[in-house]
Design a protein around this motif. Structure first.
Motif, PDB file in Angstrom:
ATOM      1  N   GLU A 302     -31.508  12.430  -1.398  1.00 15.42           N
ATOM      2  CA  GLU A 302     -31.751  11.563  -2.543  1.00 15.42           C
ATOM      3  C   GLU A 302     -32.096  12.412  -3.762  1.00 15.42           C
ATOM      4  O   GLU A 302     -32.857  13.381  -3.657  1.00 15.42           O
ATOM      5  N   THR A 320     -29.827   6.217 -12.209  1.00 14.92           N
ATOM      6  CA  THR A 320     -29.417   6.695 -10.893  1.00 14.92           C
ATOM      7  C   THR A 320     -29.015   5.516 -10.017  1.00 14.92           C
ATOM      8  O   THR A 320     -29.752   4.535  -9.896  1.00 14.92           O
ATOM      9  N   LYS A 322     -28.840   4.287  -6.538  1.00 14.32           N
ATOM     10  CA  LYS A 322     -29.475   4.655  -5.272  1.00 14.32           C
ATOM     11  C   LYS A 322     -28.514   4.567  -4.095  1.00 14.32           C
ATOM     12  O   LYS A 322     -28.726   5.243  -3.075  1.00 14.32           O
ATOM     13  N   GLN A 325     -25.891   7.654  -5.045  1.00  8.22           N
ATOM     14  CA  GLN A 325     -26.508   8.890  -5.536  1.00  8.22           C
ATOM     15  C   GLN A 325     -25.706   9.487  -6.696  1.00  8.22           C
ATOM     16  O   GLN A 325     -25.497  10.688  -6.787  1.00  8.22           O
TER      17      GLN A 325
END
Length: 789
Positions: A302, A320, A322, A325
């Motif tokens: 991450e 960002t 999630k 990534q």
């Protein structure tokens, strides 16, 4: 006790000698060579007592898994009471007696009838007794003895699982424990090395090793990397007999996985990214995505993106994703090609969960350069304000300019702009706008009281490109002008008592005004100039926008004046002053001593004329009784109208009445008077129905008189026509039967009632001439044969 071992082989004898020696060391009292066995028992720990036994026997031992052809000899039971004359009988009971173990009842020899497995059962407890064959009594007390099974190495070690799964973090040091495997051997661990297990690794070197005694698997190489290899398969062997040659063995498989640690920083695959964006994109638009690669997995991979520096740090942002990534470049401020055409950003990608053990490997982040080019497009016009507010007096003249809006073309070409009003927001076409300069003017008169606000939309459009247009709301507030006169707030029903005193307040009036002056309303009340001095009432201004009406004389009479009209002049204090006249209607009423109104109607005047209350009540009762009688009479009359007069089976509406009286023919004038049918006057008086009383009495239509000697057939036909045309005829089907035979018969009358001659004197021969219908009569009355018959 004596034991007889009949074993032909020396090895067999030696093995039993060894076992006996071991067992004697464990239990010194289990084997006695003397004839008598002495036992010690303990009673509550206080007294010891000797017991004499007569049995002579040993503890017996057998090897498991015997494969010989003959039965395996166990041993011999013998007692000193046995004289060898065959009088005693040996009996064996207990575990396996009769099935696994058999005894010779004469000699006491015991044999094993089947192959035994120590892993199933290691010892058997049996009981023996000797019985006198003659008396059937026991010569010795029953005693127990044990047969133990000696173990041989016939079971290989077995692991608790056929397949093991384990994991160990990557980059672990040498000797890190991974998992422990366990194997068990069913053989006797107390006898030899049959159950002693040793572990060894057959597959998985040089990465892993196993402890030979505990079975713990450990890492054998340092810094193994998951990114290079993640899965390993290790085969472990467990061998008994201490691992010596000839021992039995078993194997199992262990799958080992290297788990990830955050030992790799993110890296951008390229150092520079290029994106293009039109200058008109809305805020928050995604311009593109960038992604840094991290060979780690899970939370170790991450990362978070951020803008480090650059001339576009205030114009753009990075968020960002999630799930993927990735870093998403978004628009933060409005772009303008004319101000700046190119922006340069430096974007960092860093791990969110760094591992402190590997910080020495370097910073766990990477940086890339992002360049964004702004593209020029034809933009719509831009107004100088977000919205416009215009205030105008409601008395402004039509065509007057009340305000102006301004827009410009943000492009370098600076195209000309025209203005227009969106007519969906001005359906009544109250406002207009000059297309060249954006000046707004009125097209109709304004009225604040009907519509204090007007919200219109103005459109600015490029002349060269009509597709490029912008809209702006314009809020127009209509300012109030004093153009409405005050008036009564409601309709007042005012009364004054006949016994009122001077100066008594009979009504308080208030007014309303549609105008809305900035300083608030202020109203004044005065008598009209024509009647400045009213002899009956006085108008008092309360100075709070209300006025009170006061009586001016002592007592009022309804006989003289039942209603007074009081005009009141009302005006405000705004500019210009507006006034109106409101007329108050005041009725004179009868009141009680407290001033409560009793009555203002004409009935009250009658009371004042001299009629007492009792007389009025009597009159009302009489009128009420007369009304009830009229209603009852009308109801009874209606019921009688609808009630049928003939309520029986003879009702002509529903029944057909048949009369079977033949009568005497046309010549029989005594039975029925034909004159009734011939006389037309007999029916004129009763043409209406007799079964039901008619709802409406129709005018009786007089018929033309018929002569008494008129033909009956013509009379009936005329009556049928009259009934068809009669409006008072019944409104339902009816059947009228008229039995008219005609004028005369060519055969004259056949009746014998008026015959003057006897049957014997009459001639009936003429009946034969009448045809076949009268053939029967001719046969009966004509000829001599008929007379004779």
């Amino acid at each position: 006790m004596r034991t007889y071992h009949c074993i032909p082989l020396f090895i067999w004898t030696y093995m039993f000698h060894t076992v006996d020696t071991i067992l004697l060391q464990e239990k010194p009292n289990s084997y006695l060579s003397s004839k008598k066995i002495v036992g010690l028992t303990k009673d509550d720990g206080k007294m010891l007592r000797r017991t004499k036994r007569g049995w002579m026997w040993n503890q017996f031992f057998l090897l498991e898994e015997y494969t010989g052809t003959d039965t395996q000899y166990v041993g011999k039971l013998h007692t000193d009471q046995d004289k060898g004359d065959g009088n005693l009988k040996y009996i064996l009971t207990g575990d396996g007696a009769g099935s696994l173990f058999v005894i010779d009842e004469n000699t006491g020899d015991i044999h094993a009838a089947k192959k035994l497995d120590r892993e199933e059962k290691s010892l058997y407890i049996l009981r023996a007794k000797a019985i006198d064959r003659k008396t059937g009594r026991q010569v010795e007390p029953e005693s127990e003895f044990i047969i133990k099974i000696h173990d041989i190495n016939d079971n290989e070690p077995k692991f608790t699982k056929d397949l093991y799964t384990a994991s160990v973090p990557e980059m672990s040091g040498v000797g890190t424990s991974v998992i422990q495997v366990t194997a068990t051997d069913a053989d006797d661990a107390n006898y030899g090395n049959s159950a002693k297990v040793v572990y060894s690794i057959l597959q998985g070197q040089p990465y892993f090793s196993v402890d030979p005694e505990s079975g713990i698997i450990k890492t054998a190489l340092p810094d193994m990397s998951r990114e290079n290899r993640e899965q390993y398969q290790v085969v472990i062997q467990a061998k008994d007999m201490g691992g010596q040659m000839g021992g039995l063995s078993g194997t199992t498989t262990v799958n080992i996985t290297l788990t990830d640690v955050n030992n790799n920083p993110p890296r951008f695959p390229q150092s520079t990214y290029q994106f293009n964006s039109p200058e008109s994109v809305p805020l928050g638009t995604h311009l593109g995505r960038i992604k840094a690669n991290d060979p780690d997995v899970g939370e170790n991979a991450e990362m978070e993106y951020s803008i480090a520096e650059g001339d576009g740090a205030d114009m753009f942002d990075v968020i960002t994703d999630k799930d993927t990534q990735e870093g998403i470049i978004t628009v933060k401020q409005n772009l303008d090609f004319e101000n700046q055409m190119l922006y340069t950003l430096r974007v960092d990608a860093s791990n969110t969960h760094p591992d402190p053990r590997f910080l020495h490997l370097g910073p766990f982040k990477d940086t890339a350069v992002v360049k964004i080019s702004v593209e020029d497009i034809d933009e719509p016009p831009v107004f100088t304000k977000v919205s416009y507010l215009i205030e105008v007096d409601e008395d402004v003249k039509e065509g007057s300019i009340i305000g102006q809006v301004t827009a410009y073309d943000p492009d370098a070409r600076n195209n000309l702009i025209k203005y227009s009003v969106d007519r969906h927001t001005d359906m009544d076409r109250i406002f207009g706008i000059h297309s060249e300069n954006g000046s707004i003017f009125t097209l109709k008169a304004l009225d604040r009281e009907s519509s204090p606000w007007h919200n219109i939309t103005v459109t600015a459009t490029e002349i060269n490109n009509p597709k490029q247009s912008s809209h702006i709301p314009v809020f127009i507030r209509i300012l109030d002008i004093n153009d409405h006169a005050p008036e009564f707030a409601m309709y007042y029903e005012t009364f004054v008592c006949e016994n009122a005193k001077p100066g008594q307040l009979i009504q308080t009036v208030s007014v309303m005004d549609k105008d809305d002056p900035p300083r608030g309303h202020k109203f004044f009340f005065e008598p009209v100039p024509e009647f400045t001095l009213n002899p009956n009432f006085t108008i008092v201004d309360n100075k709070d926008n209300t006025a009170g009406i006061m009586t001016r004389k002592d007592g009022y009479s309804r006989n003289k004046m039942s209603t007074y009209l009081l005009p009141i002049l009302i005006f405000d204090n705004d500019y210009p002053i507006q006034s109106s006249t409101g007329t108050l209607t005041i009725r004179v009423c009868a009141c009680d001593n407290q001033g409560n109104m009793q009555s203002c109607t004409a009935e009250a005047l009658i009371l004042s004329a001299g009629l007492s209350t009792g007389a009025l009540v009597a009159i009302l009762l009489c009128v009420l009784i007369l009304l009830i009688l009229v209603v009852l009479f009308a109801a009874l009359k209606r019921q009688r109208k609808k009630e049928p007069l003939i309520i029986s089976k003879d009702d002509v509406r529903d029944n057909i009445v048949t009369y079977n009286d033949e009568g005497g023919g046309e010549e029989d004038t005594q039975a029925f008077d034909i004159g009734t049918l011939r006389n037309p006057e007999a029916r004129e008086d009763s043409k209406l129905r007799r079964d039901v009383m008619p709802e409406t009495i129709f005018q009786i239509r007089r018929t033309v008189p018929l002569w008494e000697n008129i033909d009956v057939q013509d009379f009936i036909h005329r009556r049928l026509k009259e009934n068809d045309a009669d409006p008072s005829a019944p409104p339902y089907d009816s059947l009228a039967t008229y039995a008219y035979e005609g004028n005369d018969s060519i055969a004259d009358s056949l009746s014998s009632l008026e015959s003057l001659t006897a049957d014997c004197n009459q001639d009936y021969d003429y009946l034969s001439d009448w045809g076949p219908r009268f053939k029967k009569l001719a046969d009966m009355y004509g000829g001599d044969d008929s007379d004779r018959d």
